[in-house]
Design an enzyme around this catalytic site. Structure first.
Site, PDB file in Angstrom:
ATOM      1  N   HIS A 223      29.272 -80.573 -52.415  1.00 50.98           N
ATOM      2  CA  HIS A 223      28.439 -80.283 -52.558  1.00 50.98           C
ATOM      3  C   HIS A 223      27.781 -79.961 -54.018  1.00 50.98           C
ATOM      4  CE1 HIS A 223      24.692 -78.601 -52.220  1.00 50.98           C
ATOM      5  NE2 HIS A 223      24.740 -78.993 -50.677  1.00 50.98           N
TER       6      HIS A 223
ATOM      7  N   ARG B 192      16.483 -77.865 -54.535  1.00 49.90           N
ATOM      8  CA  ARG B 192      16.278 -78.702 -55.936  1.00 49.90           C
ATOM      9  C   ARG B 192      14.828 -79.226 -54.937  1.00 49.90           C
ATOM     10  NH1 ARG B 192      21.271 -82.087 -55.495  1.00 49.90           N
ATOM     11  NH2 ARG B 192      21.688 -79.844 -54.092  1.00 49.90           N
TER      12      ARG B 192
END
Lengths: 259, 553
Positions: B327, B347
């Site tokens: 990740h 994000r």
């Protein structure tokens, strides 16, 4: 200014920088110097212990690392999860990797009628809560344990289930209870009663289970298994996407053949 | 008061200096250029741990000899037993059972419940406590095609597309077909799913889904699944015996190579137990705690590849075990949050990745593997990472941009768990950036199984993260909890059916270990590591240096 680091801390092992401030902690009464800012769990490992018990997910959700501590010169007994609590100078630490709890056996499917009566039968001690609030002060997850016990006594099983939901079953509450209640196992029982008998069932799921059992999707899945990667890629890129804000159960795709 | 040190605060000033300019660019709709397909490939090859030749090597023994694996995995596939097989007395078994399950996480527990329902006697042996597993750490949810607009057909397409079409079709078919069955099973066990007032499941999208089919129980779906199943096991003590702190260290096989049980090791008394079984299920989970190439991990303390190591010696072949899910944004500061997953949503809401100068170095929403490569490159090659007081390296994830873009309060509303997890250490992520680095998240491959969880070894079944093929070389969110339940239950059923056809478990031997040791010798592998390792070693150097009496152990 670019700096390529030479040695970096990897995995979970702590490599303190040379100027790290070292602080004294007392693991089961014995003094060790450890770098500040690390967790109790990592400090215990830094001191040289290798965990078998008292360590689990290392992320604050499994309840394996329940910990008691006091500060030198302070009468207050404090609690925390070792993986989530930062060491401070003069901490005296002991972990509680296991605590015996009362957990009567039951058959969930056979409970009929009065759920509250069943709780009373299995956990009579819950109704002897003296309301001291030690459990609430002890809980490392900040659950108002005494409050959910009160809800259980009152028969508000929904309230008790929701209030106890964040429980990681570490056992700290039970270890401090003067009424000898195993709050966390009673709460587990109540949550399952709530999930099975009080929360309404999902009708769309029931219908889908019948469809799966009738073998409805076997042919469709077989069709996909036999496809080439090229054919699958085409189907994959052309598939419709359910809009983010669609109302549950309302939106339907153009391709209804594969529903 | 900020939770950051003075030195880090000085670096944050640089981030604050560039923020107004970056915000203007975002408002103008400008973003850092995405990598071209050629650049992607080049950067992945150079910096992504899965593609780098460095740190990976070919192995020369066992069913997958000739294939390449990460060094940490290769060393364990070529490891020797913790025991000298000639010194083990197998003449007296400590117990005998229909089905032995190795591993007490989601898959093992689902298998135990299913096997007990079919009337089998079960031993569930687990290394730590019952329930200690990656299952408890899965927050996001579980996928299941149960809405009107959905079906296993569309779920299948999402899974195989997400896996870059490398998955095993029969396993994907089983996964998606059985999903409604296992979710309904959990509902019957009293799991508290998030529901609307009329009982309809609340569902959401996940990365790569075409339908909203992510079911949840708050943000602790895996923990709720695990505690409900474990509680049910405790109601069935007459059929299921749970042995905690008793990992298996070796399988036992009969003369014909079929499985005959396992050797368990009591971690506390250091005794070995011989368990004879008609069939065995391996459900030992993933390998995050091997810290492939030194990466931090989101995994549980016990995730050390044990099941794969034992099964491989017994002749089970593997697939896709060279593929690891990283990740891109795991927390590296403060120390107590290391490995903590910082969801992609941050994000998605506009947070950018920045180096020590407060400057962008990549497009923040590249595919996961590409994004990870970009961060690794910036830190290790360009040398503009930020080093933390505990010696970790990372880049800034500029979360304060989110409130500036979407309005005050967005961070707290959209990311409540992350907000609290940092606020606890005096870091307000709506005002200060986070430090992140890629983190080891999931073992994509493992023991090869068919749709009924059979391995290459007769009588040996496997389920969950220890297996390969379900997710191919990339897994979608919400399919790992589904995987452990679907295949855990299938393994339980298969193991009981197999056991019914076995009069008595074969006379147990360690013949396969002797043969494997011979193979190691013939391959010229000198003084191999001992395996399985059982627990990671976090003893610091300054302690090891003083443990001189144990040198070599």
């Amino acid at each position: 200014m670019a700096t390529k680091p030479k040695q970096l801390a990897t995995g979970d092992r702590t490599i303190p920088p040379p100027d790290a401030k070292m602080i004294p902690i007392y693991i089961m009464g014995k003094e060790y110097m450890v770098p500040e800012t690390i967790t109790i769990m990592k400090a215990i490992e830094y001191a040289g212990y290798k965990y078998i018990r008292g360590c689990g997910c290392r992320g604050g959700i499994c309840g394996a690392c329940a910990t008691f501590y006091r500060f030198i010169g302070d009468y207050r007994l404090r609690t925390g999860l070792a993986c989530q609590t930062v060491v401070e100078p003069d901490m005296i630490i002991v972990q509680l990797p296991f605590f015996p709890a009362n957990r009567p056996s039951y058959t969930l499917d056979n409970i009929e009628g009065d759920l509250h009566a069943e709780l009373r039968r299995l956990y009579p001690e819950v109704f002897k809560c003296v309301g001291c609030g030690t459990c609430t002060r002890t809980c490392p997850m900040d659950i108002d344990v005494m409050d959910y016990v009160a809800l259980m006594k009152r028969g508000d099983l929904k309230g008790a289930a929701l209030k106890s939901f964040d429980c990681v079953m570490c056992g700290l509450c039970a270890s401090r209870c003067p009424a000898q209640i195993s709050q966390f196992t009673a709460a587990m029982f109540v949550r399952r009663l709530y999930g099975k008998y009080i929360l309404p069932k999902a009708e769309h799921l029931k219908k889908r289970v019948e469809e799966v059992k009738s073998g409805r999707y076997e042919r469709m899945l077989e069709e996909l298994r036999d496809k080439s990667v090229e054919e699958l890629k085409k189907l994959y890129t052309e598939r419709e996407r359910e809009p983010d804000l669609s109302e549950p159960g309302k939106w339907l795709p153009d391709d209804k053949e594969h529903l | 008061m900020s939770g950051y040190t003075e030195e880090l605060k000085r670096l944050i000033e640089k981030v604050e200096q560039t923020r107004p300019r970056r915000l203007e660019q975002i408002k103008r709709g400008e973003h850092y250029p995405q990598l071209t397909m050629e650049q992607r490939e080049e950067w992945l090859k150079k910096y992504h741990p899965d593609y780098k030749d460095e740190g990976r090597r070919k192995i020369s023994v066992g069913p997958n000899a000739g294939q390449t694996f990460p060094g940490e995995v290769a060393a364990l596939l070529e490891s020797e037993s913790r025991l000298n097989p000639d010194e083990v007395d197998l003449s007296k078994a400590d117990c005998s059972v229909d089905v032995l399950i190795i591993g007490g996480g989601g898959a093992g527990t689902a298998a135990a419940l299913t096997a007990s329902e079919m009337g089998a006697s079960v031993i569930l042996a687990t290394k730590l406590r019952h329930g200690d597993s990656n299952t408890v750490m899965a927050e996001g949810g579980i996928q299941c095609a149960d809405q009107e607009c959905d079906s296993p057909y569309f779920h299948y397409l999402d899974v195989i597309g997400g896996g870059h079409f490398t998955n095993s079709p029969e396993l994907v078919s089983a996964l998606t077909n059985d999903a409604p069955l296992v979710v309904s099973w959990l509902e019957e066990l009293g799991m508290m799913f998030d529901k609307l007032p009329d009982g309809r499941m609340k569902v959401r999208h996940g990365g790569g889904t075409s339908r909203k089919r992510m079911h949840s129980a708050g943000d602790m779906t895996g923990a709720e699944i695990m505690r409900v199943m474990r509680d049910e096991v405790r109601n069935r003590t007459e059929r299921i015996r749970v042995l905690e702190f008793s990992p298996a260290v070796e399988l036992l096989t009969g003369k014909d190579g079929s499985v005959a049980g396992a050797l368990l090791y009591n971690l506390e008394t250091k005794e070995y137990y011989i368990v004879r079984a008609k069939s065995v299920i391996i459900a030992t989970g993933g390998f995050g705690r091997l810290h492939i190439q030194g990466f931090p991990t989101t995994n549980h303390y016990g995730a050390t590849l044990d099941g794969v190591v034992m099964a491989y010696r017994a002749g089970a072949s593997l697939r896709d075990l060279d593929s690891t899910q990283y990740h891109p944004t795991g927390a590296v500061f403060p120390e107590q949050n290391v490995g903590l997953l910082v969801t992609e949503k941050v994000r998605g809401l506009g947070a950018q990745l920045l180096n020590m100068d407060g400057e962008e170095f990549c497009f923040p929403l590249e595919p996961r593997d590409v994004e990870s490569a970009c961060i690794i490159r910036e830190c290790l090659e360009v040398g503009k990472g930020i080093v933390t007081p505990t010696g970790r390296i990372g880049v800034w994830l500029d979360s304060p941009l989110i409130d500036l873009i979407h309005g005050e309060g967005t961070v707290r509303r959209e990311l409540p768990a992350k907000y609290t997890q940092f606020k606890r250490y005096n870091i307000d992520i709506s005002k200060e950036p986070m430090l992140v680095y890629p983190t080891l998240h999931y073992q994509n491959g493992g023991i090869k199984i068919d749709q009924w969880c059979e391995t290459d070894v007769r009588g040996l079944f496997a389920a969950g993260e220890t297996t390969g093929g379900v997710h191919g070389r990339n897994r979608l969110m919400g399919n790992s909890l589904l995987d452990v339940l679907v295949f855990g239950k299938r393994a339980g059923k298969s193991a009981v059916e197999y056991a019914k056809g076995v009069e008595e478990s074969p006379e147990p031997t360690l013949g396969h270990v002797k043969r494997f040791h011979q193979e190691l010798k013939e391959a010229g592998i000198e003084s191999p590591q001992k395996g399985p390792v059982l627990l990671p070693d976090y003893t610091p150097e300054h302690v090891k240096e003083r443990q001189w009496l144990q040198a070599g152990l």
